[in-house]
Structures are given as C-alpha cells and as structure tokens.
Design a protein around this motif. Structure first.
Motif, PDB file in Angstrom:
ATOM      1  N   ALA A 185       0.849  -1.196   0.000  1.00 56.56           N
ATOM      2  CA  ALA A 185       0.000   0.000   0.000  1.00 56.56           C
ATOM      3  C   ALA A 185       0.883   1.245   0.000  1.00 56.56           C
ATOM      4  N   GLY A 186       0.516   2.214  -0.864  1.00 49.60           N
ATOM      5  CA  GLY A 186       1.247   3.479  -0.919  1.00 49.60           C
ATOM      6  C   GLY A 186       2.526   3.428  -1.714  1.00 49.60           C
ATOM      7  N   ALA A 222       3.220  11.298 -12.769  1.00 53.31           N
ATOM      8  CA  ALA A 222       2.201  11.706 -11.788  1.00 53.31           C
ATOM      9  C   ALA A 222       2.150  10.721 -10.623  1.00 53.31           C
ATOM     10  N   ASP A 223       2.375   9.416 -10.932  1.00 54.42           N
ATOM     11  CA  ASP A 223       2.364   8.384  -9.884  1.00 54.42           C
ATOM     12  C   ASP A 223       3.469   8.650  -8.873  1.00 54.42           C
ATOM     13  N   LEU A 224       4.666   9.047  -9.369  1.00 56.89           N
ATOM     14  CA  LEU A 224       5.779   9.344  -8.464  1.00 56.89           C
ATOM     15  C   LEU A 224       5.544  10.638  -7.704  1.00 56.89           C
ATOM     16  N   VAL A 225       4.911  11.586  -8.350  1.00 54.65           N
ATOM     17  CA  VAL A 225       4.611  12.858  -7.668  1.00 54.65           C
ATOM     18  C   VAL A 225       3.727  12.601  -6.462  1.00 54.65           C
ATOM     19  N   ARG A 226       2.673  11.762  -6.660  1.00 56.90           N
ATOM     20  CA  ARG A 226       1.783  11.429  -5.535  1.00 56.90           C
ATOM     21  C   ARG A 226       2.561  10.719  -4.423  1.00 56.90           C
ATOM     22  N   TRP A 227       3.453   9.810  -4.825  1.00 51.48           N
ATOM     23  CA  TRP A 227       4.210   9.048  -3.813  1.00 51.48           C
ATOM     24  C   TRP A 227       5.169   9.958  -3.057  1.00 51.48           C
ATOM     25  N   ILE A 228       5.846  10.881  -3.779  1.00 53.03           N
ATOM     26  CA  ILE A 228       6.824  11.793  -3.150  1.00 53.03           C
ATOM     27  C   ILE A 228       6.141  12.689  -2.141  1.00 53.03           C
ATOM     28  N   ALA A 229       4.892  13.030  -2.428  1.00 47.82           N
ATOM     29  CA  ALA A 229       4.171  13.941  -1.538  1.00 47.82           C
ATOM     30  C   ALA A 229       3.970  13.349  -0.144  1.00 47.82           C
ATOM     31  N   THR A 230       3.964  12.023  -0.045  1.00 47.59           N
ATOM     32  CA  THR A 230       3.723  11.384   1.265  1.00 47.59           C
ATOM     33  C   THR A 230       4.960  10.690   1.821  1.00 47.59           C
ATOM     34  N   ALA A 231       5.984  10.475   1.000  1.00 47.54           N
ATOM     35  CA  ALA A 231       7.165   9.726   1.438  1.00 47.54           C
ATOM     36  C   ALA A 231       8.124  10.611   2.226  1.00 47.54           C
TER      37      ALA A 231
END
Length: 539
Positions: A49-50, A115-124
């Motif tokens: 997840a995530g 965009a997938d990495l952008v979303r992940w970077i925002a929370t990592a």
C-alpha cells in the motif's frame, strides 16, 4: 496516457497468510509497506500500500537473483529514489523478495514527470541509505534467525515423531520376540501383531493369512497343527479367505521376495482389479524355502503413499511370524516322528506277547485317569500316558519262551523277566524326548515297602508317576486273561489293592483308584486305538 493494468498471479491460501504476515512485520520496522515477490518465479504476489507503480514491475531476473544471493540490496534507481530488496526464506521452503521504493532526498515535484511518483513523493519521507542498509541487515538477520529457529523446531518435532514411531516399532518387534515360545500358537502371535500394528504403521486395515501346514490325519501329538488356511483381520479390511487368496495370487510373492508395495501409480491403472485398495504392502511369512502365509497393510490412513519404512516394518513382522511358524512346524514334525516311534514300539510289544496285546494301552489310559484324580497338570498327564504305553518296552529283550510260557514261571525264569524294566530303560535312554518317561519305565515294579525291583526303592523314593503306573499296571494284569488263568473279578482285584495299600502300593494312589473305580473299569473294557499322545485332546 494509456493506463497499464498489472494482473497479480493466483496465490495459495497458505501463501497469502505468509505474505500478509511478512508485509506487517516489515511495516513495523520500516514504517512503509513492501511489495512482495515470489523468489522462484519473480512474480508479484502482493503490492504494498502506498508504493509507486514501479515497485510492481521489477524485472524478474533481478528478483530471482536477489532471492538466490539471499542478501538485502538496492536493486535500481536514480539520484533521489532507489528500490530496496529484502530476501526472505520460510521453513516451507518458500522464497520471497520484499521490495520498497526509498526516497533518498527532498525533491521538487515539478522536476518529476510521473504523476504516480509525484503522488508518492508527496507522502514519502527521505531515508538515509546507510540507515536503510543497517536496518535492513538487522531485520534480515532477525528474520533469518527466526527461520532457523522454526526450522530447528520442525526438525526437533520430526525427530521426536520419528523417535516415537521407532519406539513403537521396536516395542512391537520386542513384544513379538518375547512371545516366540513354541507353546504360543501362530494365531496367537499373529493376533498380537495385528493388535499392535495400527499404533506404528499408518494403515486403515491389516490382514494376516496363515496357510495350512498339515493334513487332518497328521495331527496326533503335542501341538494342534493348522489343517486349513486362516485369515485374521483388523481395521477396515473387507476380505474373506477367497478374495484375499485372489489378491495374493495376483501379486504372486514367493518365499524370500521383498515386500510388494503399490500406491496410486499402480492402483489407479485400469488393469488394477482391486478397486477399494488405493495403497498396499504385502509381505510373505516364510522361513527358509517354506511359505507359511502373508501379512498385508491396506490404504494409508492419511491417503499418502507407503514407502520403504513401512514396508521394512511389515517385512520384519512377517519375518518373526515366519520364523515362529517354521520352528513350530519343525517341532511338530519331530513330535509326529516321536509319536510314530512310540506307536511302533507299542506295536512291537503287543506282537512279542499276543496274550497281553492291548495291555500297554489300557495301562496308559488307566494311569491317565488316576493322574487326573490326583490333580496332575496336563504336562504330567501326557507324560504318564506315553510312559504307560512304553512301560513294558523292555520285554522286547525277554526270551519268547519265558514271556509266552503258558504255565507258571520258575524262579530263574521270574528273575529273567524281572530284567525288563532295566532293559526298557536302556532301550529308551538315548531318546532325549522320552526322558520324562524313563523313571516310570524303570520303577513301575517298585513297591512301597521296598520289596520291589529293580532297585528296591521304598515310599516316596519311588517317582510319583511310577507309583501311579504301578497301580494301573497291577489292575490291568489282575483283570486280564492269561493262558494259565482267567482274569479276576473286579471285587477280588479291589480287595487285593485295598489290602496292598501302604505295603505294595502308595495309599494315595489306591485311594484315587477307588474314587474313580467305575470309570477305570469302563476304560479297561474298551479299546481306544490311535489316541493322540497329547492327552489334552481326548481326556
């Protein structure tokens, strides 16, 4: 942009539980979920997840290489992101590779195209690679140590189970060996084996087929030989003698053959004629070249396959039963030969003196009845019967002119005929199996007051069975016809015995005579030819 759909392979229920447990364990340590791959195939089993999409598309070769090296490592990445892989092995011999994306530094999202990495970077949260490596190595060693511990637990459980099984097998074989007595019948020992086998061999049913070893007319002495095949069953075993015979004929085992083992590869074949048998072991009961029967185990209790361990146990049990059957058969044949010798000697006595024909048989049967009255055990009953048959065997060495003289004997002739106990003793002395009879043959003419012959023994110096035979011999001699006189009436005989009690004969034996006098008179009036020398069969 085209949306790519990634389909996860099917996972067994046990794998799902293991994968979920592994994800939860790693999440506690790294505070992120890992995607889990099959270390053998490189297939993705469960996405973390995530995690970004790239953790779902790791090259199979990289996954398999990491699982094979069995060492945590960074797989691939760029200046701000790398994929970290942690290999895991389970006691079920499964291999997994846990993969997670690790952010190495702060990144400007505008510099990232996906965009997938952008979303992940925002929370990592950024991770220090050295810290990740140290933590990963610590978790790796922890999981490996736990794996080793679980493996040791499994091995200990396996050893314990094997020891328990081995102990049960040894206990069974020991119990059988402890009962290898000639007095123990084949059926008794086989039943003991059946009662114990299910504790140490995982089968639903057992059968022991004991073959006949003699014809009906052969069974005359000591041990009752089996004159018909017998089938003993235990558990779920739907056989009778006929159907089991067909099964044995189909397998066609011979003495000395190894056990026959059939599992699914054989029993699922359309030519297999025994539909209810899925797994089977069949072993012969043999000794040398003599086949005495078969032992079989049917249908594994866990529907698994029978192997060499189960087959060797059945072979050992069959070997013990075969040896026991062989020993009993050898003893039976020796006993039959001995019985033939005794019958031949008895016939020789009767042929020597036709006027006393049947005397030895009557003395033997009267002596048995007296011994019964005196509470003698079965072994002594058989001994006194055989001794009664042979008590006058020494008369073979007496001159016919003396033995068959129609008138009274002279003193010299009487001294000559008095030699027959010692002659009989010498004739039989070298036949070891007749050792118990020798005291009766030698001393049946001794008298309680010491005036008998040949050794002038008195009272309890005279062997007990010889004292019994003395009364039986005297009774038959007095009641039988002779060339020079008719047999005495029973009243006269009773008077002589009563008067001679405590002088010529043992009072105890004379009392026993009067306790069963009617039966003894009946015995003396009827001939009984070819009685078994095993008195228990006819008393």
């Amino acid at each position: 942009m085209t949306q790519i759909s990634y389909r996860l392979p099917s996972v067994e229920v046990d794998d799902k539980a293991a994968v979920q447990s592994l994800q939860q364990e790693l999440a506690r340590w790294f505070d992120v979920e890992f995607s889990i791959y099959d270390g053998f195939t490189g297939d993705l089993l469960k996405q973390g997840a995530g995690q970004p999409h790239l953790t779902q598309t790791v090259d199979r070769d990289l996954v398999q290489a990491c699982a094979e090296r069995f060492s945590p490592q960074f797989l691939t990445g760029d200046d701000y992101l790398e994929l970290y892989a942690l290999p895991v092995r389970t006691r079920e011999n499964r291999r997994y590779v846990a993969v997670s994306a690790m952010l190495l530094r702060e990144v400007d999202p505008t510099q990232v195209r996906s965009a997938d990495l952008v979303r992940w970077i925002a929370t990592a949260r950024p991770q220090n690679p050295a810290t990740v490596e140290k933590l990963g190595l610590a978790v790796f060693e922890k999981l490996r140590a736990e794996g080793r511990w679980r493996k040791l637990e499994t091995e200990v459980d396996s050893v314990s189970s094997n020891l328990t099984s081995t102990y049960e097998e040894i206990s069974l074989l020991y119990a059988l060996i402890e009962n290898l007595r000639l007095s123990k019948t084949d059926e008794d020992l086989a039943q003991l084996a059946l009662d114990t086998l299910d504790e140490c061999l995982p089968a639903k049913g057992f059968a022991i087929n004991l073959l006949a070893v003699a014809q009906e007319q052969e069974v005359t002495y000591k041990y009752k030989a089996r004159v018909a095949d017998k089938l003993l069953l235990a558990g779920e075993c739907d056989f009778d003698l006929e159907s089991f015979g067909r099964f044995v004929e189909h397998v066609n085992l011979q003495p000395g053959d190894p056990p026959f083992i059939a599992n699914a590869a054989v029993t699922r074949d359309s030519n297999w004629p025994f539909g209810d048998i899925r797994q089977v072991i069949l072993a012969p009961l043999f000794e040398g070249e003599n086949l005495f029967g078969f032992i079989a185990a049917f249908n594994h209790s866990r529907n698994a396959e029978f192997g060499t361990i189960e087959a060797n146990l059945l072979k050992s049990v069959g070997g013990i039963l075969g040896i026991h059957a062989g020993n009993r058969e050898l003893y039976r044949r020796q006993a039959e030969f001995l019985a033939s010798v005794v019958r031949a000697l008895t016939s020789a006595i009767d042929a020597k003196d036709p006027y006393t024909c049947g005397h030895s048989d009557r003395v033997a049967r009267v002596a048995v009845r007296l011994a019964q009255e005196l509470q003698c055990d079965p072994e002594k009953l058989s001994t006194i019967y055989m001794a009664g048959l042979l008590h006058d065997i020494g008369k073979i060495g007496i001159d016919d002119s003396v033995l068959c003289k129609p008138g009274r004997l002279t003193d010299a002739e009487y001294e000559h005929i008095k030699l027959h106990p010692e002659l009989g003793h010498r004739i039989l002395a070298d036949i070891r199996q007749l050792g118990e009879c020798l005291p009766v043959v030698l001393h049946h003419h001794e008298q309680w007051n010491g005036k008998g012959y040949p050794q002038q023994l008195a009272g309890e110096e005279i062997p007990f069975l010889a004292r019994i035979a003395a009364v039986a011999d005297a009774f038959d001699a007095m009641t039988s016809d002779r060339p020079y006189r008719k047999g005495m009436p029973i009243e006269k005989v009773a008077e002589i015995l009563q008067r001679g009690a405590g002088e010529q004969w043992d009072v105890q034996v004379v009392d026993a005579f009067f306790s069963c006098i009617n039966e003894i008179v009946e015995i003396s009036r009827h001939e009984r030819e070819n009685l078994s020398l095993d008195v228990e069969q006819w008393v």
